[in-house]
Design a protein around this motif. Structure first.
Motif, PDB file in Angstrom:
ATOM      1  N   ARG A   1     100.989  86.909  44.126  1.00 31.96           N
ATOM      2  CA  ARG A   1     102.199  88.864  45.098  1.00 31.96           C
ATOM      3  C   ARG A   1     102.008  89.558  43.379  1.00 31.96           C
ATOM      4  O   ARG A   1     101.752  89.215  42.385  1.00 31.96           O
ATOM      5  CB  ARG A   1     103.012  88.657  45.529  1.00 31.96           C
TER       6      ARG A   1
ATOM      7  N   TYR B   1     102.560  90.598  61.238  1.00 35.97           N
ATOM      8  CA  TYR B   1     103.588  91.778  60.747  1.00 35.97           C
ATOM      9  C   TYR B   1     102.130  92.845  60.255  1.00 35.97           C
ATOM     10  O   TYR B   1     102.953  94.207  60.323  1.00 35.97           O
ATOM     11  CB  TYR B   1     104.603  91.643  59.769  1.00 35.97           C
TER      12      TYR B   1
ATOM     13  N   TYR C   1     111.756  76.225  58.734  1.00 35.31           N
ATOM     14  CA  TYR C   1     111.472  75.230  58.096  1.00 35.31           C
ATOM     15  C   TYR C   1     111.811  74.022  58.841  1.00 35.31           C
ATOM     16  O   TYR C   1     111.287  73.057  57.700  1.00 35.31           O
ATOM     17  CB  TYR C   1     112.625  75.129  56.675  1.00 35.31           C
TER      18      TYR C   1
ATOM     19  N   ARG D   1     102.008  78.743  55.576  1.00 33.78           N
ATOM     20  CA  ARG D   1     102.151  79.223  56.852  1.00 33.78           C
ATOM     21  C   ARG D   1     100.504  79.748  57.188  1.00 33.78           C
ATOM     22  O   ARG D   1      99.389  80.015  56.192  1.00 33.78           O
ATOM     23  CB  ARG D   1     102.519  80.734  55.307  1.00 33.78           C
TER      24      ARG D   1
ATOM     25  N   ASN E   1     102.817  82.261  43.191  1.00 33.13           N
ATOM     26  CA  ASN E   1     104.596  81.954  43.863  1.00 33.13           C
ATOM     27  C   ASN E   1     104.659  80.842  43.101  1.00 33.13           C
ATOM     28  O   ASN E   1     106.659  80.250  42.469  1.00 33.13           O
ATOM     29  CB  ASN E   1     104.739  81.674  44.971  1.00 33.13           C
TER      30      ASN E   1
ATOM     31  N   HIS F   1      97.598  82.773  56.232  1.00 35.55           N
ATOM     32  CA  HIS F   1      98.957  82.504  54.607  1.00 35.55           C
ATOM     33  C   HIS F   1      97.692  83.775  53.982  1.00 35.55           C
ATOM     34  O   HIS F   1      96.385  82.866  53.104  1.00 35.55           O
ATOM     35  CB  HIS F   1      99.005  81.666  53.421  1.00 35.55           C
TER      36      HIS F   1
ATOM     37  N   THR G   1     102.739  98.868  53.560  1.00 42.51           N
ATOM     38  CA  THR G   1     102.476  97.636  52.238  1.00 42.51           C
ATOM     39  C   THR G   1     100.906  97.820  52.178  1.00 42.51           C
ATOM     40  O   THR G   1     100.409  98.271  52.777  1.00 42.51           O
ATOM     41  CB  THR G   1     103.388  96.277  53.644  1.00 42.51           C
ATOM     42  N   ASP G   2     100.479  97.214  50.838  1.00 42.61           N
ATOM     43  CA  ASP G   2      99.584  96.446  50.450  1.00 42.61           C
ATOM     44  C   ASP G   2      99.343  95.474  51.868  1.00 42.61           C
ATOM     45  O   ASP G   2      97.956  94.998  51.351  1.00 42.61           O
ATOM     46  CB  ASP G   2      99.795  95.370  48.755  1.00 42.61           C
ATOM     47  N   GLU G   3     100.118  95.023  52.602  1.00 44.78           N
ATOM     48  CA  GLU G   3      99.231  93.717  53.403  1.00 44.78           C
ATOM     49  C   GLU G   3      97.945  94.259  54.261  1.00 44.78           C
ATOM     50  O   GLU G   3      97.313  93.394  54.526  1.00 44.78           O
ATOM     51  CB  GLU G   3     100.372  92.762  54.135  1.00 44.78           C
TER      52      GLU G   3
ATOM     53  N   ASN H   1     105.148  93.667  46.817  1.00 39.03           N
ATOM     54  CA  ASN H   1     106.462  92.971  47.102  1.00 39.03           C
ATOM     55  C   ASN H   1     107.072  93.135  46.121  1.00 39.03           C
ATOM     56  O   ASN H   1     106.769  93.948  44.571  1.00 39.03           O
ATOM     57  CB  ASN H   1     106.131  91.309  46.685  1.00 39.03           C
TER      58      ASN H   1
ATOM     59  N   LEU I   1     111.480  85.068  49.334  1.00 41.94           N
ATOM     60  CA  LEU I   1     110.942  83.716  48.783  1.00 41.94           C
ATOM     61  C   LEU I   1     111.844  84.400  47.364  1.00 41.94           C
ATOM     62  O   LEU I   1     112.835  83.030  46.891  1.00 41.94           O
ATOM     63  CB  LEU I   1     109.683  84.325  47.807  1.00 41.94           C
TER      64      LEU I   1
ATOM     65  N   SER J   1     109.854  93.376  59.246  1.00 39.54           N
ATOM     66  CA  SER J   1     109.693  93.119  57.485  1.00 39.54           C
ATOM     67  C   SER J   1     108.941  91.454  56.980  1.00 39.54           C
ATOM     68  O   SER J   1     107.828  91.788  56.092  1.00 39.54           O
ATOM     69  CB  SER J   1     109.957  93.552  56.459  1.00 39.54           C
TER      70      SER J   1
ATOM     71  N   PRO K   1     111.394  75.503  48.659  1.00 39.79           N
ATOM     72  CA  PRO K   1     110.304  75.333  49.779  1.00 39.79           C
ATOM     73  C   PRO K   1     109.055  76.124  49.075  1.00 39.79           C
ATOM     74  O   PRO K   1     109.231  77.792  48.850  1.00 39.79           O
ATOM     75  CB  PRO K   1     110.580  75.883  51.171  1.00 39.79           C
TER      76      PRO K   1
HETATM   77  O1  DAU Z   1     103.244  92.597  49.937  1.00 40.54           O
HETATM   78  C1  DAU Z   1     104.321  93.796  50.162  1.00 40.54           C
HETATM   79  C2  DAU Z   1     105.145  92.653  51.560  1.00 40.54           C
HETATM   80  O2  DAU Z   1     105.392  91.204  51.079  1.00 40.54           O
HETATM   81  C3  DAU Z   1     106.008  93.577  52.292  1.00 40.54           C
HETATM   82  O3  DAU Z   1     105.017  94.174  53.283  1.00 40.54           O
HETATM   83  C4  DAU Z   1     107.417  92.448  52.982  1.00 40.54           C
HETATM   84  O4  DAU Z   1     107.404  92.870  54.507  1.00 40.54           O
HETATM   85  C5  DAU Z   1     107.779  91.424  52.697  1.00 40.54           C
HETATM   86  O5  DAU Z   1     108.456  90.621  53.136  1.00 40.54           O
HETATM   87  C6  DAU Z   1     106.690  90.403  51.875  1.00 40.54           C
HETATM   88  O6  DAU Z   1     105.484  89.898  52.353  1.00 40.54           O
HETATM   89  P1  DAU Z   1     105.187  88.084  51.976  1.00 40.54           P
HETATM   90  O7  DAU Z   1     104.979  87.530  52.795  1.00 40.54           O
HETATM   91  O8  DAU Z   1     104.638  88.102  50.261  1.00 40.54           O
HETATM   92  O9  DAU Z   1     106.359  87.775  51.042  1.00 40.54           O
HETATM   93  P2  DAU Z   1     108.034  86.678  50.842  1.00 40.54           P
HETATM   94  O10 DAU Z   1     108.383  86.902  50.500  1.00 40.54           O
HETATM   95  O11 DAU Z   1     107.992  86.070  52.428  1.00 40.54           O
HETATM   96  O12 DAU Z   1     106.783  86.057  50.115  1.00 40.54           O
HETATM   97  C7  DAU Z   1     106.208  85.698  49.345  1.00 40.54           C
HETATM   98  C8  DAU Z   1     105.633  84.972  49.215  1.00 40.54           C
HETATM   99  O13 DAU Z   1     106.320  83.217  49.160  1.00 40.54           O
HETATM  100  C9  DAU Z   1     104.221  84.655  50.122  1.00 40.54           C
HETATM  101  O14 DAU Z   1     102.777  83.626  49.629  1.00 40.54           O
HETATM  102  C10 DAU Z   1     105.144  83.310  50.460  1.00 40.54           C
HETATM  103  C11 DAU Z   1     105.651  82.637  50.001  1.00 40.54           C
HETATM  104  N1  DAU Z   1     106.770  81.912  50.202  1.00 40.54           N
HETATM  105  C12 DAU Z   1     107.989  82.769  51.197  1.00 40.54           C
HETATM  106  C13 DAU Z   1     108.876  82.171  51.084  1.00 40.54           C
HETATM  107  C14 DAU Z   1     110.152  83.081  52.224  1.00 40.54           C
HETATM  108  C15 DAU Z   1     107.227  80.867  49.530  1.00 40.54           C
HETATM  109  O15 DAU Z   1     106.179  79.246  49.549  1.00 40.54           O
HETATM  110  N2  DAU Z   1     108.068  80.038  50.501  1.00 40.54           N
HETATM  111  C16 DAU Z   1     109.371  80.488  51.026  1.00 40.54           C
HETATM  112  O16 DAU Z   1     110.304  79.730  51.139  1.00 40.54           O
END
Ligand code: DAU
Ligand code: NAD
Length: 360
Positions: free
Chosen positions: A222, A158, A349, A289, A257, A292, A132-134, A187, A198, A83, A213
């Motif tokens: 999101r 993913y 990281y 990312r 974010n 992204h 997922t919405d992705e 999310n 996050l 995921s 970060p």
């Molecule tokens: O939209 C649904 C999705 O949400 C699910 O399908 C995924 O399984 C789930 O992991 C989630 O994906 P995201 O990539 O949106 O979630 P994540 O928590 O990894 O990241 C949320 C946002 O924060 C994304 O724009 C990346 C950013 N981020 C993430 C991390 C881990 C940061 O800026 N810094 C970080 O260290």
């Protein structure tokens, strides 16, 4: 009973706990226990006969079919997946394996089981695929939110693997009349969220005095939904969703974010103040990312109109509960951060230092 895949992960374990809090219908929980699966999430069900846990891989169709024939569930709720987007960038193979091949193997086993059921059980059977919405890709700042008819345009390994699984599920309904339902959710956040994502990462790093970060400029958007609202949506779709349909699930809560991180810092400043300064002082901009997605937003009106579902939590109430849960469950966090977690942090990281950030 119902057969749940991935019920030891973040959303799956919340779903199993919610299900058994509101019903005596047993759950067979089938989970491989990857790094993301954690039976401690289900510790409160330890002596509860309504919860049967079986460790296994959805890619193993024979094991799944044998279990289905033995336990005769009336429904399958399919959460099991790789995921995390960042992990899919570093190593996509496991995402193809579990999310595509695994969903295919599960569908084949489920179809074989369903085909042999007596008419009444066959009629009542449901296969609910949690997605997922992705799969819809990314939105510009003024684009309308994703609806169920938005064309798929996945941008990460993913989301591409999840899109492929959605297509397989759709085809099983269209071709075989297999009774599928699909949900595409935004999310989630809440208890038992693995601290690679996050919100739990920020809460954990803040307390440990580590950098917080922010990828790129932190203005990616999101649409956040409290996990128990997602669980309630799945229960509604399972009960009354129209066969072959997809339902978007979202929180009507778009946030950048950086604003999410500021909110977390402010709550922590009030609940667990630092000796000096604010947790905001730990924010660090790091390299973005790759690929992204800029913005996700879900139009959940179909689910509201047809099935009467609406989120119960606002972001303000849900995020406070979430921070409090992490403060109250430091041992859970410490446990999941032991072992392979440190290696992942180094992989993701390392090479993202602030000198490579695009904005600050
Ligand atoms: O939209 C649904 C999705 O949400 C699910 O399908 C995924 O399984 C789930 O992991 C989630 O994906 P995201 O990539 O949106 O979630 P994540 O928590 O990894 O990241 C949320 C946002 O924060 C994304 O724009 C990346 C950013 N981020 C993430 C991390 C881990 C940061 O800026 N810094 C970080 O260290
Ligand atoms: P997670 O990574 O926390 O949990 C996944 C679970 O699946 C783990 O318990 C893991 O052990 C299990 N698993 C992995 N591979 C398996 C395999 N081959 N066989 C059996 N079990 C296996 O994931 P999550 O965040 O709880 O997400 C659950 C589902 O919801 C996923 O399908 C995901 O795509 C979807 N989803 C997640 C979000 C979100 O914000 N987290 C939003 C929308 C949809």
């Amino acid at each position: 009973m119902i057969f749940v895949t991935g019920g030891a992960g973040f959303i799956g374990s919340n779903f199993v706990l919610d299900w058994l809090a509101g019903s005596d219908e047993p759950v067979l929980n089938f989970d491989k226990l990857t790094y993301a699966g954690n039976l401690n999430n289900l510790a409160s069900l330890k002596d509860d006969a309504r919860h049967v846990f079986v460790r296994g891989d959805i890619c193993d169709g024979e094991q799944v079919l044998a279990l289905l024939r033995e336990h005769r569930p009336r429904a399958i709720v399919h959460f099991a997946a790789e995921s995390h987007v960042d992990r899919s960038i570093h190593g996509p193979a496991e995402f193809i394996n579990t999310n595509i091949n695994g969903t295919f193997a599960l569908l084949e086993a489920a179809r074989a089981y369903w085909t042999a059921l007596p008419d009444a059980e066959k009629e009542a059977f449901r296969f609910l695929h949690v997605s997922t919405d992705e799969v819809y890709g990314t939105l510009g700042a003024t684009d309308p939110a994703f609806t169920e008819t938005t064309a798929f345009a996945p941008n990460s390994p993913y989301s591409a693997s999840k899109a492929a699984s959605d297509h397989l599920v759709r085809s099983y309904h269209h071709t075989y009349g297999f009774p599928t339902l699909t949900t595409n959710c935004s999310n989630n956040y809440g208890p038992y969220h693995f601290p690679e994502k996050l919100i739990p990462l920020i809460i954990a790093n803040a307390q440990a005095g580590k950098p917080l970060p922010i990828y790129g400029d932190g203005q990616q958007i999101r649409d956040w939904l409290y996990v128990s609202d997602h669980c309630a949506a799945i229960r509604r779709v399972l009960a009354d969703g129209r066969l072959g349909e997809t339902y978007n699930v979202g929180g009507w809560n778009e946030m950048a974010n950086l604003d999410v991180v500021h909110t977390l810092c402010d709550i922590l400043d009030s609940l667990k103040p630092k000796a000096t300064g604010s947790y905001r002082d730990q924010i660090t901009y790091v390299k973005d990312r790759p690929g992204h997605d800029r913005r996700y937003a879900i139009d959940a009106r179909k689910l509201e109109r047809e099935l009467g579902w609406k989120p119960a939590e606002t972001f303000e109430t849900g995020i406070r509960k979430t921070v409090q849960w992490y403060l109250d469950n430091a041992a859970w966090v410490a446990d999941v951060q032991s072992g392979a977690y440190a290696k992942w942090v180094e992989t993701n990281y390392f090479n993202r230092d602030s000198s490579q950030a695009e904005a600050s």
